[in-house]
Scaffold this active site. Structure first.
Site, PDB file in Angstrom:
ATOM      1  N   ASP A   9      -1.907 -12.526  16.263  1.00  0.00           N
ATOM      2  CA  ASP A   9      -1.432 -13.493  15.271  1.00  0.00           C
ATOM      3  C   ASP A   9      -0.737 -14.632  15.995  1.00  0.00           C
ATOM      4  OD1 ASP A   9      -2.337 -12.128  13.009  1.00  0.00           O
ATOM      5  OD2 ASP A   9      -0.487 -10.962  12.831  1.00  0.00           O
ATOM      6  N   ASP A  50      -7.257 -14.384   9.045  1.00  0.00           N
ATOM      7  CA  ASP A  50      -6.534 -14.127   7.797  1.00  0.00           C
ATOM      8  C   ASP A  50      -6.710 -15.292   6.832  1.00  0.00           C
ATOM      9  OD1 ASP A  50      -5.577 -11.806   9.022  1.00  0.00           O
ATOM     10  OD2 ASP A  50      -3.669 -12.728   9.592  1.00  0.00           O
TER      11      ASP A  50
END
Length: 167
Positions: free
Chosen positions: A118, A136
């Site tokens: 991330d 995402d």
């Protein structure tokens, strides 16, 4: 045939861009290091390298393998569902492609690194802080497109005269 081309194009784009961005992050940021690509937006937006072995927002951190299997089943289910989508569902192939491409981007991470990379860090000080990735965002965009198309089609069936007139 058109819907499969749209699906593969969106899927490839989402997975490729996600993996390119993650490779850049791995090359240029140390774990938990932050960078401000647009200094005027810091601390609301920055890049922060982190990892997530669990589900979205870091929940279930020990369930990485289960999440991987669930992701594969979701991909299979979405591919199966595309077969039955009506021809007038024009956004669905691209939307499903974005969702699958995002899922594949995160699946690649889990297989390659044991966790998801991330780096997109949004923050409202003293309220919320979230670090995510392009995969995402592709998944969320795909879901929003499916919802929007479903609402539009529902409205068209409820008000055929309005939708035919372009209202």
């Amino acid at each position: 045939m058109r819907k499969w081309i749209l699906l593969v194009s969106a899927l490839s784009f989402a997975a490729l861009i996600d993996q390119i961005a993650k490779a850049w992050v791995l090359e240029n940021l140390s774990p938990y290091e932050s960078a401000q690509p647009i200094p005027a937006l810091a601390p609301f937006f920055q890049l922060t390298r982190s990892s997530n072995s669990g589900a979205a927002f870091g929940i279930l951190p020990m369930a990485g393998d289960v999440i991987l299997v669930i992701g594969l089943f979701i991909v299979a289910g979405l591919l199966w569902s595309l077969r039955s989508r009506p021809a007038e569902a024009r956004l669905a192939p691209a939307a499903i492609g974005l969702i699958i491409g995002g899922a594949i981007g995160n699946i690649i991470d889990r297989l390659q690194h044991g966790h998801v990379i991330d780096f997109i860090h949004y923050q409202i000080p003293d309220l919320i802080s979230n670090v995510s990735n392009l995969a995402d965002h592709a998944i969320v965009l795909g879901v929003l497109l499916i919802i929007a198309e479903s609402l539009w089609r529902e409205r068209a069936h409820q008000h055929p005269k309005d939708s035919a007139a372009g209202i």
